[in-house]
Design an enzyme around this catalytic site. Structure first.
Site, PDB file in Angstrom:
ATOM      1  N   ARG A   1    -112.010 -49.771 -13.224  1.00 35.95           N
ATOM      2  CA  ARG A   1    -112.029 -51.074 -13.903  1.00 35.95           C
ATOM      3  C   ARG A   1    -111.887 -50.932 -15.415  1.00 35.95           C
ATOM      4  O   ARG A   1    -112.483 -51.685 -16.186  1.00 35.95           O
ATOM      5  CB  ARG A   1    -113.319 -51.848 -13.577  1.00 35.95           C
ATOM      6  CG  ARG A   1    -113.525 -52.144 -12.116  1.00 35.95           C
ATOM      7  CD  ARG A   1    -112.452 -53.043 -11.525  1.00 35.95           C
ATOM      8  NE  ARG A   1    -112.607 -53.096 -10.068  1.00 35.95           N
ATOM      9  CZ  ARG A   1    -111.951 -52.274  -9.240  1.00 35.95           C
ATOM     10  NH1 ARG A   1    -111.104 -51.382  -9.699  1.00 35.95           N
ATOM     11  NH2 ARG A   1    -112.137 -52.349  -7.942  1.00 35.95           N
TER      12      ARG A   1
ATOM     13  N   SER B   1    -116.658 -61.340  -9.562  1.00 36.47           N
ATOM     14  CA  SER B   1    -117.692 -60.325  -9.819  1.00 36.47           C
ATOM     15  C   SER B   1    -118.042 -60.300 -11.304  1.00 36.47           C
ATOM     16  O   SER B   1    -117.186 -60.032 -12.138  1.00 36.47           O
ATOM     17  CB  SER B   1    -117.197 -58.947  -9.383  1.00 36.47           C
ATOM     18  OG  SER B   1    -116.945 -58.936  -8.000  1.00 36.47           O
TER      19      SER B   1
ATOM     20  N   GLU C   1    -118.552 -57.167 -16.220  1.00 37.69           N
ATOM     21  CA  GLU C   1    -117.118 -57.049 -16.060  1.00 37.69           C
ATOM     22  C   GLU C   1    -116.385 -58.173 -16.799  1.00 37.69           C
ATOM     23  O   GLU C   1    -115.234 -58.045 -17.188  1.00 37.69           O
ATOM     24  CB  GLU C   1    -116.772 -57.103 -14.566  1.00 37.69           C
ATOM     25  CG  GLU C   1    -115.358 -56.669 -14.236  1.00 37.69           C
ATOM     26  CD  GLU C   1    -115.132 -56.488 -12.748  1.00 37.69           C
ATOM     27  OE1 GLU C   1    -114.001 -56.769 -12.300  1.00 37.69           O
ATOM     28  OE2 GLU C   1    -116.057 -56.068 -12.035  1.00 37.69           O
TER      29      GLU C   1
END
Length: 338
Positions: free
Chosen positions: A164, A238, A334
Site C-alpha cells: 500500500r 478501509s 490509509e
C-alpha cells in the site's frame, strides 16, 4: 484554459465520506494541457491537493488551497505477442477499467473489482485485494511534474512499490500528478482463486472452472456484503492499513492471542489483520454520535449523516490508541487526512 478555476466550492459531493468542506479554489481537469497552463500561472507554487474519486480522503476542515480534481477519460489497449498493454486516463473510475478488461477477456484485474476510486490513485496507493497486488500488473504511468512543468514516465521499478505504498507517498509526495496508467497483462494469465472467501463463494455457486467474469462477480459480491456502499453510507473503505510487524513481535503476540489473524510476508515479517485487532478492542459496530464503525468490517469508519471530518478523525485516534494499548501494534491510517 479549457477548465475554469472556481472559488469557495463545496467538496461534499467530491468525497465519499460526504463531509461538508469548502475549497478556497477548485479546478476540474479534463485535459492534460490545463496542468501546463496552471504551472505557467504558478498555481503549483501555492498549496494544492490532487483529488480523484474522493474515496481515500477525509476533510477535517475547509481546504484553504487549490483542489485539482482529475477527471480526464479514456481507455485503450494494444496486444503484443501474449501480452496486452492497457492504458487508462487517471480520471477513469477504477471499476470501469476492471470491467473493460473483463469484457475484452484480459485476465489479471478481476480480483480488484469494485475497489473505489479512480485509476490515477492506483499506483500511488499500490492498491490490492483478494490475493492480487497492483504492482504485479503495473507497467508505467505518465505524470506531470509540478516542480518543472514537464510530463515524465515512471516504470514499475521507478515507483518503488511496497505494501500500500509507493514513491508517490514518500520521496515524491505531492510533486507529481498522475495523468494516465499503463498495465501489462498476460492473455493467458492464471485465474487466482486462492483467497478463501472467493473459493467458498464459487463453491456455493457450483462454479468449478471459473472465468475472470465469475471471479469479478464473486469479488464484487463479497465486497458488497462486507463493506457499505458509499452512495448510501458515507465511508472511505478501509480506514487503516494492515500492520506489518517483525516475526519476533508476532511470536510474542501469538503466545498471548493464539487466534490472532495473520499472513506470512517472508523476510521475517508478518502482516496482521487490522480489522481483527480493532474488533478485539470492542469497536466493531460501535457508534459514537454521528460516527460508526461498520458492523460487518471493523476497518471501515462511517458517517451516519452529519459527522464532521474532525469527529471521524477523533474516533480513528481512539481506535489507534486502543490497539496500541492492547497489542503494542501501531495502526497507520490509509486515508489521506486534510
Amino acid at each position: 484554459m479549457k477548465n475554469t478555476l472556481q472559488t469557495a466550492v463545496s467538496l461534499k459531493d467530491f468525497n465519499t465520506f460526504g463531509i461538508e468542506a469548502k475549497a478556497n479554489k477548485y479546478i476540474r481537469i479534463t485535459e492534460e494541457s490545463s496542468l501546463k497552463e496552471l504551472y505557467d500561472q504558478e498555481a503549483f507554487k501555492q498549496k494544492f491537493f490532487v483529488l480523484g474519486g474522493g474515496s481515500n480522503v477525509l476533510f477535517t476542515e475547509d481546504y484553504d488551497g487549490l483542489i485539482v480534481h482529475i477527471a480526464n477519460k479514456g481507455i485503450q489497449h494494444f496486444i503484443e505477442g501474449n501480452q496486452v498493454f492497457v492504458t487508462a486516463s487517471a480520471g477513469e473510475v477504477w471499476n470501469d477499467l476492471v470491467w473493460y478488461c473483463i469484457k475484452h477477456d484480459f485476465p489479471g484485474m478481476e480480483n480488484l473489482a469494485l475497489i473505489p476510486g479512480t485509476v490515477g490513485a492506483s499506483p500511488i496507493q499500490n492498491i490490492g485485494a483478494y490475493g492480487t497486488e497492483l504492482m504485479h500488473i503495473f507497467y508505467s504511468c505518465r505524470a506531470f511534474d509540478t516542480y518543472t512543468g514537464e510530463f515524465v514516465t515512471f516504470t514499475n521499478v521507478d515507483c518503488q512499490f511496497s505494501y500500500r505504498d509507493s514513491i508517490f507517498k514518500k520521496a515524491h509526495k505531492g510533486r507529481y500528478i498522475i495523468c494516465s496508467v499503463t498495465y501489462k497483462l498476460s492473455l493467458f494469465g492464471q485465474i487466482n482463486t486462492s483467497y478463501g472467501a472467493i473459493e467458498a463463494e464459487l463453491a456455493k455457486r457450483n462454479i468449478v472452472e471459473p472465468t475472470i467474469k465469475d471471479v469479478a462477480e464473486v469479488v464484487s459480491y463479497i465486497r458488497v456484503e462486507k463493506l457499505p456502499d458509499p452512495s448510501t453510507v458515507g465511508n472511505a473503505g478501509s480506514f487503516f492499513k494492515n500492520p506489518i510487524i517483525s516475526k519476533t513481535q508476532f511470536i510474542n503476540l501469538q503466545a498471548q492471542h493464539p487466534d490472532i489473524v495473520h499472513y506470512p510476508m517472508g523476510n521475517d515479517e508478518e502482516k496482521l489483520a487490522a480489522g481483527w485487532l480493532i474488533e478485539q478492542c470492542g469497536w466493531k459496530g460501535k457508534e459514537v454520535g454521528e460516527v460508526a464503525v461498520w458492523k460487518n468490517q471493523a476497518l471501515v469508519l462511517t458517517n451516519k449523516g452529519a459527522a464532521s471530518g474532525a469527529q471521524i478523525y477523533e474516533i480513528s485516534s481512539k481506535i489507534v490508541d486502543d490497539v496500541l494499548s492492547k497489542f503494542g501494534v501501531q495502526l497507520e491510517r490509509e486515508v489521506n487526512i486534510l
